[in-house]
Design a protein around this motif. Structure first.
Motif, PDB file in Angstrom:
ATOM      1  N   ASP A   1     -33.623  21.689  53.338  1.00 57.15           N
ATOM      2  CA  ASP A   1     -32.521  21.959  52.402  1.00 57.15           C
ATOM      3  C   ASP A   1     -31.315  21.041  52.598  1.00 57.15           C
ATOM      4  O   ASP A   1     -30.301  21.199  51.931  1.00 57.15           O
ATOM      5  N   ASN A   2     -31.412  20.093  53.517  1.00 53.87           N
ATOM      6  CA  ASN A   2     -30.325  19.131  53.742  1.00 53.87           C
ATOM      7  C   ASN A   2     -30.589  17.883  52.900  1.00 53.87           C
ATOM      8  O   ASN A   2     -31.600  17.219  53.049  1.00 53.87           O
ATOM      9  N   GLU A   3     -29.659  17.598  51.973  1.00 55.86           N
ATOM     10  CA  GLU A   3     -29.787  16.427  51.110  1.00 55.86           C
ATOM     11  C   GLU A   3     -28.523  15.593  51.199  1.00 55.86           C
ATOM     12  O   GLU A   3     -27.421  16.122  51.294  1.00 55.86           O
ATOM     13  N   VAL A   4     -28.713  14.280  51.174  1.00 58.74           N
ATOM     14  CA  VAL A   4     -27.587  13.359  51.186  1.00 58.74           C
ATOM     15  C   VAL A   4     -27.844  12.292  50.126  1.00 58.74           C
ATOM     16  O   VAL A   4     -28.906  11.679  50.095  1.00 58.74           O
ATOM     17  N   ASP A   5     -26.860  12.095  49.251  1.00 57.41           N
ATOM     18  CA  ASP A   5     -26.902  11.029  48.260  1.00 57.41           C
ATOM     19  C   ASP A   5     -25.876   9.981  48.666  1.00 57.41           C
ATOM     20  O   ASP A   5     -24.721  10.318  48.952  1.00 57.41           O
ATOM     21  N   ILE A   6     -26.314   8.725  48.690  1.00 57.62           N
ATOM     22  CA  ILE A   6     -25.426   7.632  49.044  1.00 57.62           C
ATOM     23  C   ILE A   6     -25.446   6.634  47.897  1.00 57.62           C
ATOM     24  O   ILE A   6     -26.503   6.258  47.409  1.00 57.62           O
TER      25      ILE A   6
ATOM     26  N   LEU B   1     -26.640   0.962  43.629  1.00 60.96           N
ATOM     27  CA  LEU B   1     -27.770   1.335  44.467  1.00 60.96           C
ATOM     28  C   LEU B   1     -27.593   2.784  44.899  1.00 60.96           C
ATOM     29  O   LEU B   1     -26.518   3.167  45.376  1.00 60.96           O
ATOM     30  N   HIS B   2     -28.633   3.594  44.711  1.00 56.24           N
ATOM     31  CA  HIS B   2     -28.596   5.008  45.083  1.00 56.24           C
ATOM     32  C   HIS B   2     -29.696   5.275  46.092  1.00 56.24           C
ATOM     33  O   HIS B   2     -30.864   4.965  45.843  1.00 56.24           O
ATOM     34  N   ILE B   3     -29.319   5.832  47.236  1.00 53.74           N
ATOM     35  CA  ILE B   3     -30.289   6.256  48.246  1.00 53.74           C
ATOM     36  C   ILE B   3     -30.183   7.764  48.364  1.00 53.74           C
ATOM     37  O   ILE B   3     -29.095   8.301  48.603  1.00 53.74           O
ATOM     38  N   HIS B   4     -31.319   8.430  48.195  1.00 54.76           N
ATOM     39  CA  HIS B   4     -31.372   9.888  48.316  1.00 54.76           C
ATOM     40  C   HIS B   4     -32.230  10.211  49.534  1.00 54.76           C
ATOM     41  O   HIS B   4     -33.377   9.812  49.612  1.00 54.76           O
TER      42      HIS B   4
ATOM     43  N   GLY C   1     -35.319  12.547  57.221  1.00 59.70           N
ATOM     44  CA  GLY C   1     -35.585  12.830  55.820  1.00 59.70           C
ATOM     45  C   GLY C   1     -36.399  11.798  55.079  1.00 59.70           C
ATOM     46  O   GLY C   1     -36.525  10.643  55.493  1.00 59.70           O
ATOM     47  N   THR C   2     -36.958  12.247  53.957  1.00 57.34           N
ATOM     48  CA  THR C   2     -37.614  11.328  53.035  1.00 57.34           C
ATOM     49  C   THR C   2     -36.549  10.459  52.387  1.00 57.34           C
ATOM     50  O   THR C   2     -35.371  10.819  52.333  1.00 57.34           O
ATOM     51  N   THR C   3     -36.979   9.331  51.890  1.00 63.25           N
ATOM     52  CA  THR C   3     -36.031   8.366  51.318  1.00 63.25           C
ATOM     53  C   THR C   3     -36.491   7.933  49.942  1.00 63.25           C
ATOM     54  O   THR C   3     -37.636   7.531  49.764  1.00 63.25           O
ATOM     55  N   GLU C   4     -35.595   8.029  48.983  1.00 63.10           N
ATOM     56  CA  GLU C   4     -35.830   7.501  47.641  1.00 63.10           C
ATOM     57  C   GLU C   4     -34.715   6.510  47.342  1.00 63.10           C
ATOM     58  O   GLU C   4     -33.539   6.833  47.480  1.00 63.10           O
TER      59      GLU C   4
END
Length: 155
Positions: free
Chosen positions: A106-111, A98-101, A86-89
């Motif tokens: 259609d698969n998204e993960v927020d950390i 700290l937020h990593i998206h 995935g792309t990383t923001e």
């Protein structure tokens, strides 16, 4: 380093920070690397005490919990292409979290990572969340991050 005695850490904060390091390692692009013993928090000092014999049994409660978290992080990464391709923001939220998206189709993960000594509140949409992993309890319209903790939200 070999002239000093290094035992297990005697406070939970050390294990929490190691768990955050593992979570960060599995959240960023690239192949996560775990050096043997890190999955349960093996202590070590300078060479030649940088690594001791691997323990496969006789782990204490904190070490078992650390290993369980690493096992779950491995499972999360294997089952979410956003964490692999995935792309990383990366953003630092106003409250210092700290937020990593990560996103892959259609698969998204927020950390979310809280590296402070205070509780932090993160407002986020929980309606599309399929899976959650980490320590903080859910709040109304968001999550409450305990000090030195992380949280994965899979959408």
């Amino acid at each position: 380093g070999w002239t000093r005695e290094f035992g297990k850490p005697n406070h939970q904060e050390s294990y929490n920070k190691l768990a955050m390091l593992h979570a960060f390692n599995f959240a960023i692009p690239g192949i996560p690397v775990i050096y043997y013993g890190d999955e349960y928090g093996m202590p070590g000092a300078n060479d030649p005490d940088n690594r001791r014999q691997m323990l496969f049994e006789g782990l204490d409660e904190r070490e078992i919990d650390e290993k369980r978290q690493v096992t779950e992080l491995i499972r999360l990464r294997k089952n979410n292409l956003a964490l692999i391709y995935g792309t990383t923001e990366v953003t630092i939220l106003e409250n210092g979290v700290l937020h990593i998206h990560r996103k892959y189709f259609d698969n998204e993960v927020d950390i979310y990572f809280n590296n402070s000594n205070n509780n932090k509140t993160v407002e986020t949409d929980l309606t599309k969340v399929k899976e959650m992993f980490g320590e903080p309890p859910l709040g109304d319209g968001g999550i409450e991050l305990a000090p030195n903790s992380y949280y994965f939200l899979v959408k």
